[in-house]
Design an enzyme around this catalytic site. Structure first.
Site, PDB file in Angstrom:
ATOM      1  N   GLN A  33      17.228 -11.772   1.372  1.00  0.00           N
ATOM      2  CA  GLN A  33      17.624 -12.083   0.227  1.00  0.00           C
ATOM      3  C   GLN A  33      17.549 -13.850  -0.144  1.00  0.00           C
ATOM      4  OE1 GLN A  33      21.756 -11.046   1.855  1.00  0.00           O
ATOM      5  NE2 GLN A  33      22.506 -13.024   0.980  1.00  0.00           N
ATOM      6  N   HIS A  93      34.409 -18.453   8.046  1.00  0.00           N
ATOM      7  CA  HIS A  93      35.679 -19.420   7.707  1.00  0.00           C
ATOM      8  C   HIS A  93      36.778 -18.556   7.479  1.00  0.00           C
ATOM      9  CE1 HIS A  93      34.207 -18.531   3.788  1.00  0.00           C
ATOM     10  NE2 HIS A  93      32.927 -19.174   4.013  1.00  0.00           N
ATOM     11  N   HIS A 136      35.902 -15.640   4.791  1.00  0.00           N
ATOM     12  CA  HIS A 136      35.718 -14.374   5.541  1.00  0.00           C
ATOM     13  C   HIS A 136      36.809 -13.861   6.101  1.00  0.00           C
ATOM     14  CE1 HIS A 136      31.953 -16.794   5.652  1.00  0.00           C
ATOM     15  NE2 HIS A 136      31.357 -15.412   5.263  1.00  0.00           N
TER      16      HIS A 136
HETATM   17  P1  AMP Z   1      28.513 -14.469   3.129  1.00  0.00           P
HETATM   18  O1  AMP Z   1      28.902 -14.621   4.812  1.00  0.00           O
HETATM   19  O2  AMP Z   1      28.695 -15.794   2.225  1.00  0.00           O
HETATM   20  O3  AMP Z   1      27.530 -13.625   2.901  1.00  0.00           O
HETATM   21  O4  AMP Z   1      29.691 -13.958   2.614  1.00  0.00           O
HETATM   22  C1  AMP Z   1      30.417 -12.708   3.199  1.00  0.00           C
HETATM   23  C2  AMP Z   1      31.290 -12.154   2.329  1.00  0.00           C
HETATM   24  O5  AMP Z   1      32.452 -13.049   2.237  1.00  0.00           O
HETATM   25  C3  AMP Z   1      30.971 -11.927   0.667  1.00  0.00           C
HETATM   26  O6  AMP Z   1      31.723 -10.658   0.237  1.00  0.00           O
HETATM   27  C4  AMP Z   1      31.720 -13.207   0.230  1.00  0.00           C
HETATM   28  O7  AMP Z   1      31.795 -12.869  -1.147  1.00  0.00           O
HETATM   29  C5  AMP Z   1      32.832 -13.261   1.081  1.00  0.00           C
HETATM   30  N1  AMP Z   1      33.176 -14.813   0.843  1.00  0.00           N
HETATM   31  C6  AMP Z   1      32.806 -15.794   1.129  1.00  0.00           C
HETATM   32  N2  AMP Z   1      33.469 -16.945   0.880  1.00  0.00           N
HETATM   33  C7  AMP Z   1      34.673 -16.516   0.537  1.00  0.00           C
HETATM   34  C8  AMP Z   1      35.638 -16.885  -0.110  1.00  0.00           C
HETATM   35  N3  AMP Z   1      35.908 -18.255  -0.001  1.00  0.00           N
HETATM   36  N4  AMP Z   1      36.560 -16.147  -0.717  1.00  0.00           N
HETATM   37  C9  AMP Z   1      36.651 -14.868  -0.796  1.00  0.00           C
HETATM   38  N5  AMP Z   1      35.335 -14.377  -0.139  1.00  0.00           N
HETATM   39  C10 AMP Z   1      34.518 -14.833   0.449  1.00  0.00           C
END
Ligand code: AMP
Length: 284
Positions: free
Chosen positions: A61, A34, A37
């Site tokens: 995880q 989204h 990311h």
């Molecule tokens: P995930 O796919 O949820 O593991 O997230 C991948 C990376 O994107 C991680 O470093 C998250 O902290 C970051 N991330 C996910 N959502 C957001 C957001 N709304 N704002 C900033 N970073 C995000």
């Protein structure tokens, strides 16, 4: 953009980048991408010669099997978005490419210096062991100059800094710089999350109250004590039908230990919105 699914291919591409002295940016993700990311990816594309984005729903995880099964996946849309953002390589391996059977079934050992004993680590035993396992493996494979992580997962970010700067793995990843990226929110304030895709329209509207109360708590922090603000946040969110707080902790931003002052503090919350577990945080 090239899509890579094997370690061998990845290693040879990284080798070629290194031979040409290109700087490498890495954005680890679990896909269902989204705009949150995208904000990390855009920054990496700007700051490095080559950007790798990993898209891997890391089974080690997840302490909850059902959560793993229900985690949203959308590889084709992810590839489209990353292509538009100017990413060079998307690394999307299968679990068996990343782990042997033994690795998949044993908890990865790591000294967290207590950073995993609170909040997400306490509620999801073994979660951060899996995070460190996959992130360290990605670092060994991609050898990035910079790796981008969101403050949305505040405790995770703290643990990654610990892994690179303070743990026994210090120095292992060369001059790798961890880049902290701010939380990206929708216009209504809700922190973007892959899990938001599981919310009904009504739940999505209800979920907005989480960030609304967090922002309100900044004003409360000027007048009330840490424990009073903590209680008000929990009570106010719980008073919204459909929301249930799992924890709200106001902790020191570096040690993640509870604090009784707002200086250098972050408030981290986990809320069930119907069946969906959402996290958010706010810095004071
Ligand atoms: P995930 O796919 O949820 O593991 O997230 C991948 C990376 O994107 C991680 O470093 C998250 O902290 C970051 N991330 C996910 N959502 C957001 C957001 N709304 N704002 C900033 N970073 C995000």
């Amino acid at each position: 953009m090239q899509i890579i699914s094997t370690k061998q291919e990845l290693l040879s591409i990284v080798e070629a980048c290194k031979a040409q002295h290109q700087t490498i940016g890495l954005v680890p993700t679990m896909g269902a991408l989204h705009q949150g990311h995208a904000s990390l990816v855009t920054r990496s594309v700007k700051e490095n010669d080559v950007t790798f984005v990993s898209v891997f729903v890391n089974p080690t995880q997840f302490n909850n099997k059902e959560d793993l099964v229900k985690y949203p996946r959308n590889a084709a849309a992810d590839a489209d978005l990353l292509q538009q953002l100017g990413v060079n390589y998307m690394f999307a391996p299968q679990p068996e490419e990343m782990y042997s059977d033994e690795e998949m079934n044993t908890t990865f050992r790591f000294d967290f210096a207590g950073l995993d004993a609170v909040m997400e680590g306490k509620m999801r035993p073994g979660h951060f062991n899996g995070v460190v396992q996959v992130v360290s493996r990605l670092f060994y494979l991609v050898r990035p100059n910079r790796a981008y992580f969101g403050e949305k997962d505040f405790q995770q970010l703290c643990i990654i800094h610990h892994m690179v700067e303070r743990s026994s793995l210090k120095g292992t990843f060369g001059d790798l710089q961890i880049v902290d990226c701010p939380i990206y929110r929708g216009a209504d304030g809700l922190a973007l999350s892959s899990r938001n895709a599981r919310l009904s329209e009504e739940e999505r509207e209800t979920a907005v109250n989480i960030s609304r109360v967090l922002f309100l708590s900044r004003a409360w922090a000027k007048k009330y004590s840490v424990s009073e603000v903590q209680q008000m946040v929990v009570d106010t969110i719980n008073s919204v039908p459909g929301l249930e707080v799992e924890y709200y902790e106001i902790v020191d931003r570096t040690t993640l230990q509870p604090t009784d002052t707002f200086a250098h503090a972050v408030g981290c919350v986990t809320v069930y919105c119907g069946p969906v577990r959402l996290i958010d945080n706010i810095q004071y």
